[in-house]
Design a protein around this motif. Structure first.
Motif, mmCIF file in Angstrom:
data_model
loop_
_atom_site.group_PDB
_atom_site.id
_atom_site.type_symbol
_atom_site.label_atom_id
_atom_site.label_comp_id
_atom_site.label_asym_id
_atom_site.label_seq_id
_atom_site.Cartn_x
_atom_site.Cartn_y
_atom_site.Cartn_z
ATOM 1 N N GLY A 59 -9.257 -6.274 -4.282
ATOM 2 C CA GLY A 59 -9.544 -5.312 -3.691
ATOM 3 C C GLY A 59 -8.507 -3.921 -3.839
ATOM 4 N N MET A 60 -8.014 -3.152 -2.997
ATOM 5 C CA MET A 60 -7.228 -2.122 -3.234
ATOM 6 C C MET A 60 -5.782 -2.431 -2.695
ATOM 7 S SD MET A 60 -7.400 2.054 -2.374
ATOM 8 C CE MET A 60 -7.159 1.875 -0.808
ATOM 9 N N ASP A 61 -4.750 -2.613 -3.179
ATOM 10 C CA ASP A 61 -3.622 -2.612 -2.877
ATOM 11 C C ASP A 61 -3.298 -4.025 -2.101
ATOM 12 O OD1 ASP A 61 -3.052 -0.307 -3.808
ATOM 13 O OD2 ASP A 61 -3.525 0.734 -2.005
ATOM 14 N N HIS A 62 -4.235 -5.050 -2.129
ATOM 15 C CA HIS A 62 -3.761 -6.250 -1.562
ATOM 16 C C HIS A 62 -3.988 -7.479 -2.531
ATOM 17 C CE1 HIS A 62 -5.173 -4.007 2.092
ATOM 18 N NE2 HIS A 62 -5.283 -4.994 2.747
ATOM 19 N N PHE A 63 -3.131 -8.632 -2.116
ATOM 20 C CA PHE A 63 -2.843 -9.602 -3.018
ATOM 21 C C PHE A 63 -3.089 -10.681 -2.052
ATOM 22 C CE2 PHE A 63 -0.826 -5.902 -4.549
ATOM 23 C CZ PHE A 63 -1.200 -5.652 -5.884
ATOM 24 N N ALA A 64 -3.521 -11.903 -2.936
ATOM 25 C CA ALA A 64 -3.672 -12.837 -2.138
ATOM 26 C C ALA A 64 -3.241 -14.408 -2.945
ATOM 27 C CB ALA A 64 -4.896 -13.257 -1.308
ATOM 28 N N LYS A 65 -2.911 -15.225 -2.388
ATOM 29 C CA LYS A 65 -2.841 -16.545 -3.105
ATOM 30 C C LYS A 65 -4.233 -17.118 -3.501
ATOM 31 C CE LYS A 65 1.892 -18.066 -1.749
ATOM 32 N NZ LYS A 65 2.600 -19.061 -1.093
ATOM 33 N N ARG A 66 -4.398 -17.725 -4.466
ATOM 34 C CA ARG A 66 -5.573 -18.448 -4.821
ATOM 35 C C ARG A 66 -6.530 -19.142 -3.575
ATOM 36 N NH1 ARG A 66 -7.574 -17.432 -9.760
ATOM 37 N NH2 ARG A 66 -8.847 -19.004 -9.733
ATOM 38 N N GLU A 67 -5.804 -19.776 -2.877
ATOM 39 C CA GLU A 67 -6.272 -20.659 -1.938
ATOM 40 C C GLU A 67 -6.778 -20.052 -0.582
ATOM 41 O OE1 GLU A 67 -1.920 -21.550 -1.785
ATOM 42 O OE2 GLU A 67 -3.507 -21.301 -3.310
ATOM 43 N N ASP A 68 -6.159 -18.627 -0.744
ATOM 44 C CA ASP A 68 -6.182 -17.962 0.494
ATOM 45 C C ASP A 68 -7.628 -17.484 0.703
ATOM 46 O OD1 ASP A 68 -4.374 -16.543 3.038
ATOM 47 O OD2 ASP A 68 -6.172 -15.224 2.291
ATOM 48 N N GLU A 69 -8.253 -17.371 2.022
ATOM 49 C CA GLU A 69 -9.584 -17.066 2.261
ATOM 50 C C GLU A 69 -9.933 -15.614 1.838
ATOM 51 O OE1 GLU A 69 -13.407 -17.533 3.159
ATOM 52 O OE2 GLU A 69 -11.831 -19.086 3.020
ATOM 53 N N TYR B 220 0.999 -1.098 0.013
ATOM 54 C CA TYR B 220 0.037 0.003 -0.073
ATOM 55 C C TYR B 220 0.913 1.363 -0.160
ATOM 56 C CZ TYR B 220 0.610 -0.508 5.046
ATOM 57 O OH TYR B 220 1.263 -0.637 6.375
ATOM 58 N N SER B 221 0.350 2.365 -0.399
ATOM 59 C CA SER B 221 0.855 3.668 -0.546
ATOM 60 C C SER B 221 1.169 4.304 0.774
ATOM 61 C CB SER B 221 -0.046 4.636 -1.343
ATOM 62 O OG SER B 221 0.312 5.793 -1.147
ATOM 63 N N TYR B 222 2.637 4.765 0.828
ATOM 64 C CA TYR B 222 2.889 5.520 2.044
ATOM 65 C C TYR B 222 2.053 6.886 2.127
ATOM 66 C CZ TYR B 222 5.608 8.870 4.511
ATOM 67 O OH TYR B 222 6.027 9.975 5.565
ATOM 68 N N ALA B 223 1.458 7.216 3.302
ATOM 69 C CA ALA B 223 0.736 8.390 3.615
ATOM 70 C C ALA B 223 1.546 9.313 4.208
ATOM 71 C CB ALA B 223 -0.591 7.857 4.425
ATOM 72 N N HIS B 224 1.782 10.304 3.456
ATOM 73 C CA HIS B 224 2.797 11.359 4.163
ATOM 74 C C HIS B 224 2.033 12.449 4.579
ATOM 75 C CE1 HIS B 224 6.392 13.377 4.577
ATOM 76 N NE2 HIS B 224 5.939 14.760 3.948
ATOM 77 N N VAL B 225 1.796 12.542 5.955
ATOM 78 C CA VAL B 225 1.081 13.535 6.673
ATOM 79 C C VAL B 225 1.792 14.074 7.794
ATOM 80 C CG1 VAL B 225 -1.345 12.778 6.060
ATOM 81 C CG2 VAL B 225 -0.169 11.556 7.838
ATOM 82 N N PRO B 226 2.867 14.790 7.292
ATOM 83 C CA PRO B 226 3.730 15.260 8.722
ATOM 84 C C PRO B 226 3.027 16.408 9.452
ATOM 85 C CG PRO B 226 4.372 16.223 6.438
ATOM 86 C CD PRO B 226 3.303 15.165 6.343
ATOM 87 N N TRP B 227 1.989 16.945 9.152
ATOM 88 C CA TRP B 227 1.118 17.991 9.949
ATOM 89 C C TRP B 227 0.371 17.265 11.195
ATOM 90 C CZ3 TRP B 227 0.300 16.845 4.620
ATOM 91 C CH2 TRP B 227 -0.525 16.625 4.461
ATOM 92 N N ILE B 228 0.349 15.930 10.757
ATOM 93 C CA ILE B 228 -0.505 14.878 11.821
ATOM 94 C C ILE B 228 0.562 14.015 12.465
ATOM 95 C CG2 ILE B 228 -2.224 13.192 12.088
ATOM 96 C CD1 ILE B 228 -3.494 14.323 9.366
ATOM 97 N N LYS B 229 1.659 13.416 11.762
ATOM 98 C CA LYS B 229 2.561 12.781 12.572
ATOM 99 C C LYS B 229 4.010 13.420 12.356
ATOM 100 C CE LYS B 229 0.002 9.460 13.801
ATOM 101 N NZ LYS B 229 -0.114 9.354 15.352
#
Length: 456
Positions: free
Chosen positions: A292-302, A246-255
């Motif tokens: 979905g978004m930014d997720h990958f799974a093997k075909r046998e994974d739930e 997934y994408s790094y979220a650059h929010v230095p004003w929060i973190k």
């Protein structure tokens, strides 16, 4: 197909705007906290519990402590090497859980899911984790197809951690890796070698864990195509069941920890998207499926099975292979979801202990969803989990939503057939932007610039 003949580079420039990640709708910055109260929240919890007993509940437990600060991190953490904080915190968690159990008026909840997040759950001694989970289970029955999972730092997860949690019913773990490159690890202050990760994986497999996830991030400081390629190659050799890339979220004003480096150290726009495209191409080439978004799974994974069967769900923990209408979050900063309402706990350990010690449920803010919220929430969930939305004929907002999507249709990100809206192959890289066209609260405010990270 991009009907307007817009190039990918032009799409990136156009759509690389601040955008929510849509782990909820409404998103936290648009919650109506003034209309929220503990009484309204606890009433919604009870109603949802009564309406969905057979589905069971999900429980998220936030364990915020870490021994060192990972500077990229956007989570709520407390940095300390003092492990004497463990026992008092676990005692507070169990008291909070008992407050929720009391809301069910003598009926034992059915636990379908437990997830330990953080922070670093493996900061805690295995014996203390055992006290925590046994204390939770004392007040609940277990669903036959339950799913217990935890997040782990490869550098401090011991065999005893794995054995203890396995004996308590945990079958899934997620290893926070982010990147294997030494320079990137130095800049983000996150250190573990591929050998350490391999050792944890081998131990977990030997003990009997059924699903292992890798968390990897693109867009980190000092990342290049070469470093991402090396990280993905090493990950593929280890063979996890799932990968979150997934994408790094650059929010230095929060973190503020993210100010350890500057924007000049970060890949931007097309360069950042190129990192994702390379990683995705490599992951798919090794037999994983896009979920979905930014997720990958093997075909046998739930997770992939749930995606195929269109029962994938998204919540504050990301994607899940099951839907529980009632998600209770305990611990500092945890967010709970009773479908018709959200609530978040106080964000400091000190305030959390103070409220628990006085017998007060530690929620500090929340939101009660109205009819429009519930409608839009379903649309955004369908787009995030299925890549398509079927608008009910004659439903409110239909014309407005289709109008908001017109430019994305012209750019080839979505297609519309009647009232069926579908994300295209190209549009998958812009899923957050597509969801923004449904987001009524965001559209009315036009104030997202300092609330969210960039879409790409």
């Amino acid at each position: 197909m991009i009907t307007s003949q817009v190039t990918m580079e032009e799409l990136v420039q156009k759509y690389n705007v601040a955008a929510p990640r849509y782990t909820s709708y409404p998103t936290v910055p648009f919650w109506d906290n003034e209309a929220f109260s503990r009484a309204a929240w606890t009433n919604q919890v009870y109603q949802t519990f009564q309406q969905s007993k057979e589905k069971g509940i999900s429980l998220y437990i936030h364990l915020p402590f870490c021994e060192s600060l990972c500077t990229y991190c956007g989570c709520n953490t407390r940095i300390t090497k003092n492990h004497r904080v463990e026992e008092p915190y676990i005692a507070a968690l169990l008291k909070e859980w008992e407050m929720y159990v009391a809301l069910f008026k003598g009926e034992r909840p059915l636990l379908a899911e437990i997830h330990l997040g953080g922070g670093t759950p493996t900061f805690f001694h295995p014996d203390n984790l055992k006290v925590l989970i046994e204390g939770i289970l004392k007040h609940a029955d277990l669903a036959p197809d339950r799913s217990f999972s935890f997040e782990a730092h490869p550098a401090n997860t011991t065999v005893t951690h794995l054995e203890t949690l396995f004996d308590l019913g945990f079958r899934r773990l997620s290893l926070g890796i982010q990147d294997f490159d030494p320079l990137v690890q130095f800049v983000i202050n996150r250190h573990q070698t591929s050998a350490e990760v391999k050792e944890v994986m081998l131990n977990a497999r030997k003990i009997g864990f059924e699903s292992i996830n890798f968390d990897l991030i693109y867009g980190l400081p000092k990342q290049t195509l070469a470093t991402v390629e090396d990280t993905i190659q090493k990950a593929m050799l280890l063979g996890p069941d799932r990968i979150s890339f997934y994408s790094y979220a650059h929010v230095p004003w929060i973190k503020p920890g993210q100010r350890h480096y500057t924007e000049a150290d970060l890949p931007h726009g097309a360069a950042k998207l190129a990192l994702y495209n390379l990683g995705k191409k490599m992951i798919l080439a090794h037999g994983y499926e896009d979920v979905g978004m930014d997720h990958f799974a093997k075909r046998e994974d739930e997770l992939f099975v749930a995606f195929q069967q269109e029962r994938l769900h998204r919540n504050f923990m990301g994607y899940a292979d099951r839907f529980s209408p009632l998600l209770i979050g305990i611990g500092v900063s945890s967010i709970s979801d009773a479908w018709g309402a959200f609530a978040q706990n106080v964000k400091t350990v000190e305030e959390y202990h103070k409220l628990i010690d006085t017998g007060v449920l530690p929620v500090v803010k929340g939101h009660i969803l109205n009819e429009e919220d519930l409608l839009v929430r379903r649309y955004i969930l369908d787009m995030m989990c299925k890549g398509k939305v079927q608008l009910p004929t004659g439903a409110p907002l239909n014309e407005q939503i289709i109008d908001e999507l017109s430019e994305l249709v012209a750019d080839g990100l979505v297609s519309i057939t009647g009232e069926l809206i579908q994300c295209t192959a190209i549009g998958r890289s812009f899923l957050r932007n597509i969801c923004m066209a449904f987001d009524q609260r965001l559209l009315r405010s036009k104030a997202q610039n300092q609330l969210f990270s960039q879409a790409i």
